[in-house]
Design a protein around this motif. Structure first.
Motif, short mmCIF file in Angstrom:
data_model
loop_
_atom_site.label_atom_id
_atom_site.label_comp_id
_atom_site.label_asym_id
_atom_site.label_seq_id
_atom_site.Cartn_x
_atom_site.Cartn_y
_atom_site.Cartn_z
N TRP A 70 101.00 -5.55 174.52
CA TRP A 70 101.62 -6.49 173.59
C TRP A 70 101.87 -7.79 174.31
CZ3 TRP A 70 107.12 -7.89 173.25
CH2 TRP A 70 107.48 -8.46 172.02
N HIS A 90 103.15 -14.34 168.63
CA HIS A 90 102.94 -13.10 169.37
C HIS A 90 101.63 -12.47 168.94
CE1 HIS A 90 104.31 -9.99 166.29
NE2 HIS A 90 104.68 -11.13 165.73
N HIS A 91 101.19 -11.51 169.73
CA HIS A 91 99.97 -10.76 169.46
C HIS A 91 100.41 -9.29 169.35
CE1 HIS A 91 97.34 -14.17 170.59
NE2 HIS A 91 98.32 -14.44 171.45
N VAL A 94 96.72 -5.55 171.13
CA VAL A 94 95.74 -5.98 172.11
C VAL A 94 94.70 -4.87 172.19
CG1 VAL A 94 95.35 -6.64 174.52
CG2 VAL A 94 97.51 -7.24 173.41
N PRO A 99 93.53 -10.14 173.26
CA PRO A 99 94.63 -10.13 172.29
C PRO A 99 94.09 -10.26 170.88
CG PRO A 99 94.44 -12.29 173.27
CD PRO A 99 93.44 -11.41 173.97
N GLY A 100 94.82 -9.72 169.93
CA GLY A 100 94.49 -9.94 168.53
C GLY A 100 94.85 -11.37 168.15
N ARG A 101 94.80 -11.63 166.88
CA ARG A 101 95.07 -12.99 166.40
C ARG A 101 96.52 -13.38 166.67
NH1 ARG A 101 98.05 -12.46 161.97
NH2 ARG A 101 97.91 -10.59 160.72
N ARG A 102 96.76 -14.68 166.69
CA ARG A 102 98.11 -15.20 166.83
C ARG A 102 98.88 -14.92 165.54
NH1 ARG A 102 98.07 -21.22 169.64
NH2 ARG A 102 97.51 -20.50 171.72
#
Length: 187
Positions: A70, A90-91, A94, A99-102
């Protein structure tokens, strides 16, 4: 290019750790409205792996700071006012090392340390949101992180103070206004 010192703090528990660093960042492919340099503090919850001793009982122990679970980026645009938290996000998940999207959250930008403290004190909720099995962490991780959350928040606050004072989260290049990609940070 000037010498830039970035700071890394690591809080380790049994299987997880919390890594915190200042950051200066220029995204080479920014989203609309996210153009320009960013500065701030990045925090990641990471898996930790203790290694075997490489010598006597007195030898240093190797420690692997492994994959992120995270990430929280307490960022603001360099062109804005210090403390604006206008790029804070935050993401929640992951995948591998990416990382995933903002995800922008109004409360996170409004009261970043309070928001962060609530999340760190709820490791189970963070794991659920990240899609990480609870058996990847131990009860000692949950209790240790909850107990040390005030100390982690104090550290994040000191780093933010350094960023806002212009001492941390600074560009490594004097002419960074023309750079299209920079990342100065441990994380």
């Amino acid at each position: 290019m000037k010498d830039v010192v970035t700071v890394l703090y690591l809080f380790g528990f049994e299987r997880i750790g919390v890594a915190v660093s200042d950051i200066y960042f220029i995204d080479p492919n920014p989203l609309a409205g996210q153009e320009g340099a960013e500065r701030g503090v990045r925090l990641e919850v990471r898996m930790l792996e203790p290694g075997e001793l490489k010598g006597s009982i007195y030898s240093a122990r190797p420690i692997t700071v492994d994959r992120p679970i995270w990430r929280v980026d307490l960022l603001e645009s360099v062109s804005g006012a210090p403390g604006s938290f206008d790029r804070t996000h935050h993401h929640p998940a992951v995948r591998g090392w990416e990382p995933g999207r903002r995800v922008f959250d109004e409360q996170l930008s409004k009261e970043p340390l309070k928001w962060l403290g609530e999340r760190l004190a709820d490791l189970e909720g963070v794991l659920d949101q990240a899609g990480v099995a609870h058996d990847e962490v131990s009860p000692a991780d949950v209790a240790g992180l909850r107990e040390r959350t005030p100390e982690i928040l104090e550290t994040v606050g000191r780093l933010l103070d350094g960023v806002h004072a212009g001492a941390l989260g600074v560009s490594p290049e004097a002419g960074a206004g023309s750079a299209t990609s920079i990342r100065a940070s441990w994380l």
